[in-house]
Scaffold this active site. Structure first.
Site: not given
Length: 681
Positions: A538, A651
């Site tokens: 991320s 994610h």
């Protein structure tokens, strides 16, 4: 650190051997603690969560309380301690079940069409409030009408054959791994024995969350953004509302930012909550506020406390959430809460009438969840440290004594090599005092130098590295690598000025902090400065991309679920607009140069470090196109690059993704570093 020859090195598949502990809930009398224990099924390689009990007496042995086939979670005690409500998918959809704490059969009290969760007992134990999704295609008679096979076929046909029409800004959601859900979460109330139908407390085109009963059981405080078009331009905003059981709703707050975790004072005159008003944009520290239950101005209770409220320490062994909101003592004098400070999460208190914040219990560890008995004397704590993935302890607030009640992973971990990190202070060139951690490799020999991997956390503004267990780090250390990590400016736990220091400056002083930390770690004498790797996910992936475009000091890099282009992610990420405008401080039409300047893709021609790109196909936070853009550019430039794509992964791949995919990811990580870093020096 000499390696114990009786112990073996960790391997990626050891992830399957871990038990994940979450959501410790102490009984009202303080005699028992219920908690969720999640394992990975040896046959199916899927998660399985069950509820366990442990007595708070010395030498107690945890015992399994539920035995659902897949997922039993969210244990909640009735006020008299005789029953336990929990959420289970044993009947298909997640529903709320109630079971006597003396044992017996669990009774399903909800039959909601799309499932139910977040059970909250009324003060007298006669009712349970809960949250359930409602489809705009369902009428009131459908809310608690279970889906039939015909209904499922029709729903699948509609999703397959009908066009999806959007009028709001948000189109995708990482939570769904695809298009944003058209369902809205609403609050219902049902008899705690399941008699009669569930009654809706909220309705409309708004999401409503975290119901909390008033002490007299006549009202429910909850969180919602009930403005017209709430998802459009300020998706972070929410307010505290109060509803009567017949659905009359009053808004208590006028927040400019998020508001969460409503909690009543025992006299019912005030509601406490966690929130902030965007004074420093999205990175404003959250505070504890008190607002009159009848309406009025909110008062901040923690304005002089330069930390946010909640647990912000990151880990890859926190599979399910744990309660970490607010708890007020029965006399209404103090409110308890968690807060993270310089890599550790501790339990604090602050007077309800205002006053200084006090540390209740801390230590070099992460307290990832807590609950209190009816008198707020005994607290159940969910704890983790660098060699303990997660366990439950009992704190006696009056004496300060703390007893560990579970040892969930002790038998397995006793047989493998673990590395305990060392905290190392350092100073940045502009005078900031910071701290990093160093994990020596297994069998570290004095005088020998080892390859090292710099690990960079995500976020960056809501999570930090610290005193928690990280399986990936332990795997690297057990495989012969030193692991070094720190919290560059822009992260939480170091105050308001620190967390906002990289706004509009991603890749600026945060990059400098990381490089200074690497220099400091090398100066300790056991790291080979010509044998360095870097990895992150991320924001950590963004920084990895940035690093390889701005320095050649690393011999290998692994970037995961990352962004490379702020121009293209603006309209494709599920939070691209808000994130880009608040953190990079621009949009594609007015600030093209700024967004491109802070995009790692702009520096692709500078990359000399061999790079592996790992990305989930269904990642809506950092869409797969970001990985494709960087891979294509580097490949076209004839750089050494590899793209690894994970089918169906969002994610959350590395934290709560499918276990098989998590293990595959770890294997690829090791493969890349093994191929490019030398462990024989």
């Amino acid at each position: 650190m000499t390696q114990d020859t009786r112990k073996r090195n960790l391997v990626a598949e050891d992830l399957y051997n871990l038990a994940f502990v979450s959501d410790p809930q102490i009984s009202p009398d303080g005699a028992q603690i219920a908690y969720v224990r999640t394992i990975i099924d040896g046959d199916t390689k899927e998660y399985r969560s069950t509820i366990w009990m442990v007595d708070t007496t010395d030498n107690s042995v945890p015992r399994q309380f539920t035995s659902g086939p897949k997922s039993d979670t969210s244990p909640r005690w009735s006020p008299d301690g005789s029953r336990l409500a929990f959420v289970s998918d044993r009947e298909g959809q997640r529903q709320i079940l109630v079971m006597s704490t003396r044992g017996g059969e669990a009774c399903s009290i909800t039959k909601m069409r799309w499932g139910a969760g977040n059970p909250v007992w009324s003060p007298d134990g006669s009712k349970i409030a809960f949250v359930a999704p409602v489809s705009p295609h369902d009428g009131p008679d459908d809310f608690d009408r279970p889906l039939t096979a015909k209904d499922k076929d029709e729903e699948n046909r509609r999703l397959r054959d009908e066009a999806a029409v959007f009028t709001g800004l948000r189109i995708t959601s990482d939570a769904t791994g695809g298009l944003v859900s058209e369902k809205r979460n609403h609050i219902f109330v049902i008899d705690s024995f399941g008699q009669g139908r569930a009654a809706s407390v909220t309705m409309g085109d708004f999401d409503n969350m975290t119901p909390t009963w008033s002490p007299d059981g006549t009202r429910i405080a909850f969180v919602s953004d009930r403005r017209e078009n709430p998802d459009y331009y300020e998706p972070w905003r929410s307010d505290i509302h109060v509803a009567t059981l017949d659905g009359r709703i009053r808004k208590l707050t006028e927040s400019l930012g998020p508001a969460s975790s409503p909690t009543w004072t025992p006299d019912g005159k005030h509601v406490l909550y966690i929130g902030q008003n965007m004074e420093y944009g999205s990175v404003t520290l959250t505070r504890i506020w008190k607002v009159p239950a009848g309406g009025g101005k909110a008062e901040c209770l923690t304005g002089n406390f330069d930390r946010s409220i909640g647990d912000e320490v990151t880990s890859d062994v926190r599979f399910l959430p744990s309660s970490h909101g607010l708890r007020v003592d029965p006399e209404g004098k103090a409110v308890y809460f968690l807060s993270a400070d310089q890599g550790k999460t501790s339990l604090y208190s602050v007077p309800v009438q205002g006053g200084p914040v006090k540390l209740v219990v801390g230590g070099d560890r992460q307290i990832f969840g807590y609950s209190a008995d009816a008198d707020c004397r005994y607290f159940a704590l969910g704890i983790s440290d660098p060699v303990v993935p997660g366990d439950v302890t009992l704190l006696d607030r009056k004496t300060g004594a703390e007893v560990r009640l579970t040892w969930e992973n002790a038998a397995f971990l006793d047989g493998v090599c673990l590395s305990a990190p060392e905290a190392v202070p350092y100073q940045t060139p502009d005078g900031l005092d910071e701290m990093g951690w160093v994990m020596k490799p297994a069998g570290c020999v004095e005088g020998k130098k080892y390859p090292a991997v710099l690990q960079i956390h995500g976020g960056p503004h809501i999570i930090m590295h610290g005193w928690s267990f990280f399986f990936e780090f332990q795997l690297l250390a057990s495989s012969g690598y030193a692991v070094i990590y720190t919290n560059p400016r822009g992260g939480p736990g170091y105050g308001q000025d620190f967390v906002r220091a990289n706004i509009g400056d991603f890749g600026g002083k945060d990059f400098d902090d990381l490089m200074v930390w690497v220099d400091k770690a090398i100066s300790l004498g056991f790291i080979d400065d010509s044998n360095l790797g870097v990895a992150g996910g991320s924001y950590g992936g963004f920084m990895t991309n940035w690093i390889v475009g701005h320095t050649g000091r690393f011999r290998a890099a692994v970037t995961q679920r990352s962004k490379v282009n702020w121009l293209s992610s603006y309209g494709t990420s599920d939070m691209g607009i808000a994130y880009t405008e608040t953190n990079i401080q621009g949009n594609p039409w007015n600030d093209t140069e700024r967004l491109w300047k802070h995009s790692p893709l702009a520096y692709a021609q500078n990359v000399t470090t061999p790079l592996m790109i790992m990305h989930g196909e269904n990642d809506m936070r950092c869409p797969i196109g970001q990985a494709e853009e960087f891979y294509t550019a580097l490949k076209r430039l004839k750089k050494e690059v590899e793209l690894v794509r994970f089918p169906g992964a969002t994610h959350e791949l590395s934290r709560s993704g499918r276990p098989v995919m998590r293990v595959v990811r770890l294997r690829h990580l090791l493969r890349w570093f093994d191929a490019h870093l030398d462990r024989t020096t």
